[in-house]
Design an enzyme around this catalytic site. Structure first.
Site, PDB file in Angstrom:
ATOM      1  N   CYS A  86       4.752  -3.361  -7.520  1.00 42.72           N
ATOM      2  CA  CYS A  86       5.365  -3.497  -8.839  1.00 42.72           C
ATOM      3  C   CYS A  86       5.980  -2.053  -9.221  1.00 42.72           C
ATOM      4  O   CYS A  86       5.573  -1.123  -8.688  1.00 42.72           O
ATOM      5  CB  CYS A  86       4.642  -3.864 -10.189  1.00 42.72           C
ATOM      6  SG  CYS A  86       3.613  -5.274  -9.843  1.00 42.72           S
ATOM      7  N   ARG A 127      10.027  -1.695  -2.742  1.00 41.86           N
ATOM      8  CA  ARG A 127       8.566  -1.854  -2.870  1.00 41.86           C
ATOM      9  C   ARG A 127       7.877  -3.268  -2.716  1.00 41.86           C
ATOM     10  O   ARG A 127       6.682  -3.534  -2.606  1.00 41.86           O
ATOM     11  CB  ARG A 127       7.982  -1.198  -4.208  1.00 41.86           C
ATOM     12  CG  ARG A 127       8.423   0.442  -4.217  1.00 41.86           C
ATOM     13  CD  ARG A 127       8.227   0.827  -5.640  1.00 41.86           C
ATOM     14  NE  ARG A 127       6.653   0.861  -5.956  1.00 41.86           N
ATOM     15  CZ  ARG A 127       6.087   1.991  -5.678  1.00 41.86           C
ATOM     16  NH1 ARG A 127       6.320   3.142  -5.247  1.00 41.86           N
ATOM     17  NH2 ARG A 127       4.632   1.768  -6.242  1.00 41.86           N
ATOM     18  N   TRP A 183       5.345  -7.682  -8.836  1.00 43.49           N
ATOM     19  CA  TRP A 183       4.866  -8.382  -7.385  1.00 43.49           C
ATOM     20  C   TRP A 183       3.472  -9.228  -8.126  1.00 43.49           C
ATOM     21  O   TRP A 183       2.645  -8.687  -8.385  1.00 43.49           O
ATOM     22  CB  TRP A 183       4.542  -7.228  -6.676  1.00 43.49           C
ATOM     23  CG  TRP A 183       4.133  -7.719  -5.082  1.00 43.49           C
ATOM     24  CD1 TRP A 183       5.011  -8.088  -4.296  1.00 43.49           C
ATOM     25  CD2 TRP A 183       2.751  -8.089  -4.671  1.00 43.49           C
ATOM     26  NE1 TRP A 183       4.325  -8.400  -3.110  1.00 43.49           N
ATOM     27  CE2 TRP A 183       2.906  -8.532  -3.282  1.00 43.49           C
ATOM     28  CE3 TRP A 183       1.616  -7.831  -5.250  1.00 43.49           C
ATOM     29  CZ2 TRP A 183       1.906  -8.694  -2.465  1.00 43.49           C
ATOM     30  CZ3 TRP A 183       0.493  -8.156  -4.350  1.00 43.49           C
ATOM     31  CH2 TRP A 183       0.598  -8.711  -3.033  1.00 43.49           C
ATOM     32  N   ASN A 200       1.925  -1.570 -14.265  1.00 38.31           N
ATOM     33  CA  ASN A 200       1.659  -1.784 -12.846  1.00 38.31           C
ATOM     34  C   ASN A 200      -0.164  -1.728 -12.636  1.00 38.31           C
ATOM     35  O   ASN A 200      -0.569  -0.919 -13.553  1.00 38.31           O
ATOM     36  CB  ASN A 200       2.097  -0.788 -12.095  1.00 38.31           C
ATOM     37  CG  ASN A 200       3.571  -0.777 -11.892  1.00 38.31           C
ATOM     38  OD1 ASN A 200       4.190  -1.808 -12.192  1.00 38.31           O
ATOM     39  ND2 ASN A 200       4.049   0.105 -11.291  1.00 38.31           N
ATOM     40  N   GLY A 201      -0.517  -2.640 -11.896  1.00 36.66           N
ATOM     41  CA  GLY A 201      -2.181  -2.254 -11.804  1.00 36.66           C
ATOM     42  C   GLY A 201      -2.728  -3.763 -12.074  1.00 36.66           C
ATOM     43  O   GLY A 201      -1.846  -4.856 -12.334  1.00 36.66           O
ATOM     44  N   GLU A 218      -0.083  -2.206  17.026  1.00 33.06           N
ATOM     45  CA  GLU A 218       0.902  -1.925  15.866  1.00 33.06           C
ATOM     46  C   GLU A 218       2.098  -2.604  16.203  1.00 33.06           C
ATOM     47  O   GLU A 218       2.803  -3.225  15.328  1.00 33.06           O
ATOM     48  CB  GLU A 218       1.074  -0.154  16.218  1.00 33.06           C
ATOM     49  CG  GLU A 218       2.439   0.054  15.508  1.00 33.06           C
ATOM     50  CD  GLU A 218       2.370  -0.210  13.683  1.00 33.06           C
ATOM     51  OE1 GLU A 218       1.228  -0.539  13.081  1.00 33.06           O
ATOM     52  OE2 GLU A 218       3.528  -0.062  13.065  1.00 33.06           O
ATOM     53  N   LYS A 268       3.966  -5.284  13.518  1.00 40.06           N
ATOM     54  CA  LYS A 268       5.417  -5.094  13.307  1.00 40.06           C
ATOM     55  C   LYS A 268       6.211  -6.505  13.487  1.00 40.06           C
ATOM     56  O   LYS A 268       6.812  -6.856  12.593  1.00 40.06           O
ATOM     57  CB  LYS A 268       6.089  -3.924  14.314  1.00 40.06           C
ATOM     58  CG  LYS A 268       6.930  -2.897  13.648  1.00 40.06           C
ATOM     59  CD  LYS A 268       6.491  -2.093  12.261  1.00 40.06           C
ATOM     60  CE  LYS A 268       5.455  -2.332  11.851  1.00 40.06           C
ATOM     61  NZ  LYS A 268       4.759  -1.425  11.218  1.00 40.06           N
ATOM     62  N   GLU A 282       4.940  -9.093  10.817  1.00 45.54           N
ATOM     63  CA  GLU A 282       5.230  -9.005   9.141  1.00 45.54           C
ATOM     64  C   GLU A 282       6.747  -8.982   9.031  1.00 45.54           C
ATOM     65  O   GLU A 282       7.192  -9.420   7.791  1.00 45.54           O
ATOM     66  CB  GLU A 282       4.896  -7.399   8.686  1.00 45.54           C
ATOM     67  CG  GLU A 282       5.615  -6.252   9.364  1.00 45.54           C
ATOM     68  CD  GLU A 282       4.993  -4.987   8.711  1.00 45.54           C
ATOM     69  OE1 GLU A 282       4.728  -4.876   7.581  1.00 45.54           O
ATOM     70  OE2 GLU A 282       4.863  -4.014   9.317  1.00 45.54           O
ATOM     71  N   HIS A 292     -12.226 -12.746  27.764  1.00 45.01           N
ATOM     72  CA  HIS A 292     -13.500 -13.341  26.773  1.00 45.01           C
ATOM     73  C   HIS A 292     -13.029 -14.179  25.644  1.00 45.01           C
ATOM     74  O   HIS A 292     -13.803 -14.259  24.581  1.00 45.01           O
ATOM     75  CB  HIS A 292     -13.895 -11.948  26.106  1.00 45.01           C
ATOM     76  CG  HIS A 292     -14.709 -10.834  27.292  1.00 45.01           C
ATOM     77  ND1 HIS A 292     -15.859 -11.322  27.822  1.00 45.01           N
ATOM     78  CD2 HIS A 292     -14.164  -9.836  27.752  1.00 45.01           C
ATOM     79  CE1 HIS A 292     -16.111 -10.232  28.837  1.00 45.01           C
ATOM     80  NE2 HIS A 292     -14.943  -9.471  28.886  1.00 45.01           N
ATOM     81  N   LYS A 345       5.581  -2.472  -0.424  1.00 44.40           N
ATOM     82  CA  LYS A 345       5.661  -1.441   0.170  1.00 44.40           C
ATOM     83  C   LYS A 345       4.150  -0.505   0.139  1.00 44.40           C
ATOM     84  O   LYS A 345       3.792  -0.057   0.907  1.00 44.40           O
ATOM     85  CB  LYS A 345       6.816  -0.538  -0.060  1.00 44.40           C
ATOM     86  CG  LYS A 345       7.022   0.854   0.676  1.00 44.40           C
ATOM     87  CD  LYS A 345       7.003   0.753   2.285  1.00 44.40           C
ATOM     88  CE  LYS A 345       7.321   1.967   2.918  1.00 44.40           C
ATOM     89  NZ  LYS A 345       7.109   1.703   4.286  1.00 44.40           N
TER      90      LYS A 345
HETATM   91  C1  F6R Z   1       2.937  -2.127   7.968  1.00 46.14           C
HETATM   92  C2  F6R Z   1       2.716  -1.257   6.801  1.00 46.14           C
HETATM   93  C3  F6R Z   1       1.227  -1.446   6.138  1.00 46.14           C
HETATM   94  C4  F6R Z   1       1.128   0.097   5.651  1.00 46.14           C
HETATM   95  C5  F6R Z   1      -0.274   0.011   4.720  1.00 46.14           C
HETATM   96  C6  F6R Z   1      -0.910   1.219   4.447  1.00 46.14           C
HETATM   97  O1  F6R Z   1       4.082  -1.989   8.454  1.00 46.14           O
HETATM   98  O2  F6R Z   1       3.735  -0.714   6.403  1.00 46.14           O
HETATM   99  O3  F6R Z   1       0.478  -1.849   7.134  1.00 46.14           O
HETATM  100  O4  F6R Z   1       0.726   0.859   6.794  1.00 46.14           O
HETATM  101  O5  F6R Z   1      -0.112  -0.950   3.777  1.00 46.14           O
HETATM  102  O6  F6R Z   1       0.340   1.882   3.672  1.00 46.14           O
HETATM  103  P1  F6R Z   1      -0.083   3.307   3.262  1.00 46.14           P
HETATM  104  O7  F6R Z   1       0.382   4.174   4.733  1.00 46.14           O
HETATM  105  O8  F6R Z   1       1.058   3.852   2.302  1.00 46.14           O
HETATM  106  O9  F6R Z   1      -1.364   3.752   2.737  1.00 46.14           O
END
Ligand code: F6R
Length: 608
Positions: free
Chosen positions: A2, A27, A75, A99-100, A483, A487, A490, A506, A603
């Site tokens: 949010c 975000r 959100w 927010n929260g 990673e 990517k 997501e 395994h 985000k």
């Molecule tokens: C993946 C992604 C998330 C963040 C995670 C931690 O692309 O962006 O997995 O890495 O939510 O976020 P931060 O780094 O802001 O604590």
């Protein structure tokens, strides 16, 4: 997650509110709303499910000259995405954005008999609670806000306006960021400083437990216990070009492509390649403290966690007598883990606001363990609460998927590891190859991005039809595989999972069939031949393999090969990760999905 904006000044509030919300779009959100209040006390509330453009359509018929207002992108947590659940929420003369999460909203709701609830949100409970103390304007708004917040359990960043006092906004925070922008004859509010860029460079970051009365020419801050707070005005470092697409179709591609520059910023003034030395100012640990470190705990979520895993592989290669444990913040915060003496915790977060990571930081601090932040967003909560730290200086990451932050996080942590090793007396001849490669990395990244983007795009077009993928690697290429899979899943919604090559037999080998493709990361080195044998096992079972390797002589018959041409030996997995980033981007574009704002994601994850 949010977003909050607010404006009080002399210009049209609606203009800032809408442009500010657009800045916060990255975000992640599912509905939006704004309210403005005219001097005579008439409120104009506009809310819409969907995007800011949906809100703007409604605005056309509701343009107002009002000079005070608040806005929000939501959100969904409590209640589905809908107009009724969108903020601002109203109770009597009050409008509030939040927010929260209000954890005790059920109990609070029971006590609010007079209020007719129009939404399923916890936020409406809070504004109704505030109004129960405000008594339709009988008492000062700030007092009502404070009384209500004292009853609240949970997290909040809030902004409240009243039609009875249309010259002030009351804001408060606990666990959810709020920034106050100081302008000329105007004061702005945002949950993220990027909404303020271009309006003012002066900002006050509210701390947890603080409440502020914001007017066009004054900002009065106090704690919930009525102690006055003298505000520290800080400079917003971000500039406008850093939060614009700059000629790229998407932020994700821009952020992938700007890694040579973002990493250069991470390294600036910190690396002396000629002498094989790293100097970090931020951690704030004495030589003695660095020497005594025997145990590192690296804490993060998602990409930040993977960055921690990869950094751990490197740090243990050159730092003697040190145990490194990389942990997922959402798990670690509830574990009864014993942290041995002489430990230091590294807290990794791009946003510096991730709720689970922040909670871990606080738990770890309670045990008296020193905490070091590896954070991107300057002035963020984690950056402010750690004992010391190193900003990664990667610049704003707007696309939801984290890319450039990963690269900078890994290297910032490796540099911290080198700092420990230097203090422990590790010979320069051991550390110098790492320092030299770090210094060369921005240039190598530039070269790999330029030479492989077109090939990756072609290959991605072929693989967009697959719904399942397996990413494979071992040693430093294992976190890289993790990673890469994250990517891809997501942004392109491909079901992608990562395994260490050695784990294939395994269990995961049973998956190999025509519905899957396998991306194999094969850096030259000690375990190369073993990884090649693993690839052969996949091929023998009819797997479709994309090999990513820096071995120019690679001649295994696989479906596709992406060759990385580099003089580096140690940080090849970071270069391989660029391929994963580009691949995820191009598959997603080929599938036609929203690459910068994947469904269901936000985000910065400021709720648990
Ligand atoms: C993946 C992604 C998330 C963040 C995670 C931690 O692309 O962006 O997995 O890495 O939510 O976020 P931060 O780094 O802001 O604590």
């Amino acid at each position: 997650m949010c977003g909050i904006v607010g404006y009080v000044g002399e210009s049209k509030a609606q203009d800032f509110l809408v442009s500010g919300l657009k800045r916060l779009e990255y975000r992640g959100y599912d509905s939006a709303g704004i309210v403005t209040v005219a001097p005579e006390g008439e409120a104009t509330l506009i809310r819409a499910k969907g995007k800011i453009t949906d809100l703007e359509r409604k605005l056309v018929e509701n343009k107002k000259e009002d000079t005070i207002g608040i806005g929000h992108t939501r959100w969904a947590t409590h209640g589905e995405p809908s107009e009724a659940n969108a903020h601002p929420h109203q109770a009597g003369p009050l409008y509030m954005v939040h927010n929260g999460i209000i954890e005790n909203c059920k109990e609070l709701k029971k006590a609010l008999k007079g209020h007719e609830f129009k939404s399923d949100t916890d936020s409406e409970v809070l504004v109704a609670l505030i109004n129960s103390f405000y008594k339709d304007g009988k008492y000062p708004l700030v007092n009502a806000v404070v009384q209500a917040l004292k009853l609240v359990q949970g997290t909040y960043g809030i902004a409240v306006v009243s039609v009875k006092n249309p010259d002030e906004i009351v804001v408060a925070r606990s666990g959810s960021p709020l920034v106050i922008g100081v302008g000329h004859d105007e004061t702005l509010i945002a949950s993220d400083a990027s909404a303020l860029v271009g309006h003012t460079k002066q900002a006050i970051y509210l701390n947890d437990g603080e409440v502020a009365v914001v007017k066009k020419n004054s900002i009065e801050i106090k704690t919930l216990n009525a102690e006055p707070v003298s505000a520290k005005v800080e400079e917003i470092e971000t500039n406008l070009s850093a939060i614009q697409k700059g000629g790229y179709d998407h932020f994700l591609l821009k952020e992938i492509m700007e890694q040579p520059d973002s990493l250069t910023e991470t390294l600036r003034g910190r690396v002396d390649a000629e002498n094989g030395i790293v100097s970090l100012g931020g951690p704030g640990l004495s030589e003695k403290e660095l020497r005594s470190i025997q145990h590192l705990i690296i804490v993060g979520c998602g990409t930040a966690y993977h960055a921690g895993m990869l950094a751990a592989y490197y740090i243990e290669q050159f730092t003697p007598e040190i145990t490194i444990e990389t942990v997922i913040a959402s798990e670690y915060r509830y574990r009864q883990a014993y942290i041995p003496k002489n430990s230091v915790a590294i807290i990794v977060s791009q946003s510096g606001e991730t709720a689970d990571t922040l909670a871990c930081l606080r738990e770890i601090k309670k045990q008296g363990v020193k905490t070091i932040g590896i954070v991107n967003v300057i002035g963020s909560t984690i950056a402010r609460e750690v004992d010391g730290g190193t900003y990664v200086h990667a610049g704003p990451e707007i696309s939801v998927a984290s890319t450039k932050a990963f690269t900078s996080q890994v290297i910032a942590m490796v540099m911290f590891g080198i700092t420990i090793a230097q203090a422990k007396g590790v010979r320069t001849s051991i550390l110098k190859p790492y320092v030299e490669e770090i210094a060369k990395l921005p240039g190598e990244i530039k070269q790999v991005l330029a030479s492989s983007a077109d090939d990756v795009k072609k290959i991605a077009g072929k693989y967009k039809k697959y719904d399942h993928a397996i990413y494979l690697g071992r040693d430093t290429a294992y976190p890289t595989a993790m990673e890469g899979a994250l990517k891809l899943k997501e942004v392109s919604y491909t079901d992608a999972n990562a395994y260490a090559f050695g784990e294939l037999k395994h269990g995961p080998l049973a998956l190999v069939d025509d519905r899957f493709f396998e991306t194999a990361f094969l850096p030259k080195g000690m375990l190369y031949e073993k990884a090649i044998s693993n690839v052969q096992e996949v091929l023998a079972r009819g797997g479709h393999v994309i090999a990513v390797t820096n071995n120019q002589k690679f001649d295994l018959k696989v479906d596709d090969v992406i060759r990385i041409n580099t003089s580096l030996e140690l940080f090849v997995p970071i270069l391989m990760n660029l391929i994963s980033q580009l691949f995820a981007y191009y598959v997603t574009v080929a599938k036609g999905y929203n690459v910068d704002q994947p469904r269901n994601l936000a985000k910065s994850v400021t709720v648990e």
